[in-house]
Design an enzyme around this catalytic site. Structure first.
Site, PDB file in Angstrom:
ATOM      1  N   CYS A 167       1.981   3.461   2.067  1.00  0.00           N
ATOM      2  CA  CYS A 167       3.008   3.708   3.109  1.00  0.00           C
ATOM      3  C   CYS A 167       3.938   2.546   3.334  1.00  0.00           C
ATOM      4  O   CYS A 167       4.833   2.629   4.201  1.00  0.00           O
ATOM      5  CB  CYS A 167       2.316   4.076   4.411  1.00  0.00           C
ATOM      6  SG  CYS A 167       1.516   5.671   4.325  1.00  0.00           S
ATOM      7  N   GLU A 173       3.552  -0.489   4.628  1.00  0.00           N
ATOM      8  CA  GLU A 173       3.442  -1.434   5.729  1.00  0.00           C
ATOM      9  C   GLU A 173       2.550  -2.631   5.415  1.00  0.00           C
ATOM     10  O   GLU A 173       2.486  -3.584   6.188  1.00  0.00           O
ATOM     11  CB  GLU A 173       2.912  -0.733   6.989  1.00  0.00           C
ATOM     12  CG  GLU A 173       1.410  -0.556   7.056  1.00  0.00           C
ATOM     13  CD  GLU A 173       0.880   0.599   6.232  1.00  0.00           C
ATOM     14  OE1 GLU A 173      -0.332   0.833   6.240  1.00  0.00           O
ATOM     15  OE2 GLU A 173       1.699   1.286   5.589  1.00  0.00           O
ATOM     16  N   ASN A 199       0.848  -1.192   0.000  1.00  0.00           N
ATOM     17  CA  ASN A 199       0.000   0.000   0.000  1.00  0.00           C
ATOM     18  C   ASN A 199       0.890   1.251   0.000  1.00  0.00           C
ATOM     19  O   ASN A 199       2.119   1.143   0.062  1.00  0.00           O
ATOM     20  CB  ASN A 199      -0.928  -0.038   1.222  1.00  0.00           C
ATOM     21  CG  ASN A 199      -0.177   0.186   2.515  1.00  0.00           C
ATOM     22  OD1 ASN A 199       0.944  -0.303   2.686  1.00  0.00           O
ATOM     23  ND2 ASN A 199      -0.775   0.914   3.430  1.00  0.00           N
TER      24      ASN A 199
END
Length: 802
Positions: free
Chosen positions: A310, A312, A308
């Site tokens: 970011c 994570e 995704n």
């Protein structure tokens, strides 16, 4: 891809347990139920209320808020609790549990769940990964799907690794391929036009494998910060590459069109290119793609190629995940003056949170059928944490210590173990995830679980503000800072409540000290603050980079998916420092790492255009003057009248108090500017006066003031000062800010009797594009800070990644 999804049956769960997927329109026909929620309104901070009003509370057609925080949490709790009826249970107790942990700010779901639960969109997931095939049809189908997801409030990740490299053959036309980066620009442009569900702008992650032939172009694609403004980018690092790096050798480039070797590169050279760019502008990050695919829950549904926005949440093609975070600051108890982690409370909260997130899988209205198939087959959830820095403060443990690493390891191990216990308990009542029999867990003979993956540590920009705690597992943002109030336009000084409490208890609190701390952003040079307090209240820039990595790695050991974390560097950090962090992250078992060097995006980085013509074009696009085309006629500055009216603005800089006087002509336009540096003399005073005189010459010669601001803003001196929107980098930067204040004063701006004003105005979006500079919030004008792999505004809660 189509064959894979056709083979995924949605008709029944394993072991004969009831499956919600085969109940047609069950959630549409289910009757409402009554829950006796508490009547009192939810008590929340002003900042929490402001973020909820701006982003989550229902509004009427005129934009008026028609929902209170109590109504919001009731709406979300009931929507999730209704799912219990599908499994033969009553939803009343679940609704009360869900409402309590949210209103006590012990747990908070992700932004789409807060904003969309019980409403028309009904899309509750934050994270999606879409596959991109190597054809025009596949590429533009993906563009369409991306727009649909962004419209419902989700962020998207892609791997462009399957696209054939630039100048490769296209057999259908006998032409030449334009390559992955050209199509990234198509996605970037489409994202620019879509606002995510009215909640946030589009956010994307682009991953390209390090063995793709176009990897060098990809690494450099954000050198010009006006390009790819809606993308985070990460290089997919393989184990083979890391081995070649250790051996100081070469590695092979693979053409994805035919999986044949197309060349070789020296690993050290490519690694250095990654480091150079990350040091220069924060991109690209790196993800260890082979590590992400180890222990893939269901191998046939992989491989994982991207994450995704970011970083994570690594996901399978068409994968999604709904996230939620436990507030660790609420999990500290005190007995006889001794603080300790309250594991009993943490256990109870974890159990409720897992049940909540599992219900989200069923309550979700997925934007695409393919996403619904994968999501319901795997039932991934992403339970994470926030408020870790606050927990450490309450335990009196400095963030940058081995004891903090130990607590990170211990707490996350506990969360992981209890979450899996709850998932297995749910599986015994509701059945395991439908793809269980094909999973690695079943092959290892493990006890069935309800979810294929359970834990993720995500950034929590907005939800942590709502919850009144520190973001994710990041250090404290600041001890005291000025927040621009987006409701009435008035700035206010905000103090970390834990610090304020200690300061008052120990007798060193004062308004003057809080304002001083707000200017500095750190306690470490504040000798009036006791040494033990300074050690406990370290901020992100007080901490050596290796401690960021050690904390991240401690959490990663007990997390199924990934950990969102930004490793912060000071402005004077070296490229060798960045390299050490990258290698340490790999050695300690992280799945990826993102770094950000303070101030690296303060000024536009020159585009490394290959030709002089392209360089000239970029100059024109940026509004710069092309001297070869100038009219050589002489410009005579306007003559100064004997008497003029104006205002004086005072700003604090690292070189002293800056006084900027701006006089206007009869039509109200800026005519001249004088700048003086308090009582200081020498070079600083002369330098400041010279800049002012040249600006006056420009104004009297008809130069548009915004162009002057653009040239001066972001110039960094030796002693930047301030924090957030008040940060002044140098006297030229301060002069630019003063000119902005003069040009766009707030309606209620009050000048002192001596015609001075000390309140800086937020930067206008028309002067510096925040989406391009990553330093200015596009909604309130506050300073964007890098946290959890994403740009976050602590003034209004805006986050580029949710």
């Amino acid at each position: 891809m189509t064959e894979l999804f056709d083979s995924l049956s949605l008709s029944s769960d394993v072991a004969g347990k009831p499956s919600r997927a085969n109940k047609k329109d069950k959630k549409e026909v289910k009757k409402d139920f009554v829950v006796s929620f508490p009547e009192e309104e939810v008590q929340c901070s002003e900042n929490s209320l402001r973020v909820m009003q701006t982003r989550y509370l229902k509004k009427d057609e005129e934009g008026k808020v028609i929902e209170s925080p109590r109504d919001l949490f009731r709406r979300v709790a009931k929507t999730m609790a209704r799912i219990d009826f599908d499994y033969g249970a009553s939803g009343e107790e679940s609704a009360k549990d869900f409402y309590r942990i949210m209103t006590d700010f012990e747990f908070m779901p992700n932004t789409p769940t807060l904003g969309n639960a019980g409403r028309n969109f009904g899309q509750l997931s934050a994270c999606f990964v879409l596959p991109i095939g190597d054809s025009i049809e596949d590429i533009f189908d993906c563009v369409k799907n991306t727009a649909i997801i962004h419209q419902t409030g989700g962020g998207t990740g892609f791997s462009f690794s399957r696209l054939r490299p630039k100048d490769d053959v296209v057999k259908s036309t006998m032409g030449r391929a334009s390559g992955p980066i050209s199509f990234m620009k198509v996605f970037d442009k489409a994202t620019e036009e879509i606002k995510q569900g009215g909640v946030r702008r589009g956010a994307n992650m682009a991953v390209l494998r390090v063995d793709h032939p176009d990897v060098l172009e990809f690494i450099n694609c954000k050198r010009d910060l006006s390009q790819m403004t809606n993308f985070n980018i990460s290089v997919g690092i393989t184990d083979e590459f890391m081995k070649a790096l250790d051996d100081n050798g070469e590695y092979e480039l693979i053409n994805p069109r035919n999986n044949e070797v197309s060349g070789k590169l020296k690993a050290k050279d490519v690694f250095q290119e990654i480091i150079d760019n990350a040091w220069q502008q924060g991109d690209p990050g790196i993800v260890f793609i082979d590590r992400m695919n180890r222990n893939l829950p269901v191998e046939e549904m992989g491989p994982i190629e991207s994450t995704n926005p970011c970083g994570e949440q690594p996901l399978e093609p068409f994968g999604s995940c709904n996230l939620g975070s436990l507030n660790l600051s609420k999990m500290v108890a005190e007995d006889n003056g001794h603080s300790h982690v309250d594991y009993d409370k943490l256990r109870k909260t974890v159990r409720i949170a897992v049940r909540f997130l599992d219900n989200v899988v069923d309550a979700n209205k997925y934007p695409l059928k393919e996403i619904e198939r994968v999501s319901t087959q795997l039932r991934r959830i992403g339970l994470g944490v926030m408020g870790f820095a606050d927990m450490l403060v309450k335990l009196n443990i400095p963030y940058n210590t081995s004891e903090a690493v130990r607590i990170a390891d211990e707490v996350m191990r506990f969360v992981q173990e209890e979450a899996w216990k709850m998932s297995r308990e749910l599986a015994s009542k509701r059945g395991p995830f439908p793809a269980w029999e094909r999973s690695i867990f079943a092959k290892r003979g493990e006890e069935p679980a309800r979810n294929a993956a359970i834990t993720t540590v995500a950034p929590t920009g907005q939800t942590s503000i709502i919850s009144g705690c520190s973001s994710g597992i990041e250090p404290l943002f600041a001890i005291s800072y000025v927040r621009e109030n987006v409701l009435d336009g008035k700035p206010m000084t905000e103090v970390n409540p834990l610090f304020e409490k200690i300061a008052k208890e120990r007798g060193f609190y004062s308004e003057q000290l809080m304002k001083k701390i707000a200017q500095k952003g750190s306690l470490q040079e504040m000798m009036e603050v006791p040494e033990d307090v300074r050690r406990a209240f370290v901020t992100s820039h007080d901490i050596a980079p290796e401690w960021h990595v050690k904390i991240q790695a401690a959490f990663q050991k007990h997390v199924d998916s990934g950990v969102s974390k930004t490793v912060n560097f000071s402005h004077d950090a070296t490229k060798e420092d960045v390299e050490k962090v990258y290698r340490l992250a790999y050695d300690l078992g992280c799945k990826g790492v993102t770094i950000y060097r303070d101030g690296c995006r303060d000024k536009q980085v020159l585009n490394i255009a290959g030709t002089k013509e392209l360089q000239k074009k970029n100059q024109k696009d940026r509004g710069e003057i092309e001297f070869e085309s100038l009219d050589r006629s002489i410009i005579i500055p306007k003559k100064r009248p004997q008497m003029m009216e104006g205002k004086t603005i005072e700003l604090e800089t690292g070189e002293g108090d800056l006084f900027v006087t701006i006089n206007q002509d009869e039509e109200g336009n800026p005519f001249e500017l004088f700048a003086t540096m308090g009582k200081s003399g020498g070079f600083s005073a002369a330098h400041t006066e010279a800049v002012g005189r040249l600006i006056s010459l420009c104004l009297r010669s008809g130069i548009e003031p915004n162009h002057i601001i653009k040239q001066l803003k972001g110039i960094r001196g030796d002693r930047p000062i301030g924090f957030g929107p008040n940060r002044v980098l140098s006297s030229p930067d301060g002069i630019a800010k003063a000119l902005e204040i003069y040009l766009r004063p707030p309606l209620d701006l009050e000048f002192d009797k001596d015609d001075s004003v000390k309140t800086p105005l937020v930067t206008d979006e028309d002067i510096v594009s925040p989406s391009k500079m990553y330093q200015v919030c596009c909604e309130c004008g506050g300073t964007m800070e890098q946290e959890g792999g994403c740009a976050v505004c602590h003034d209004c809660g805006y986050s580029e990644c949710g």
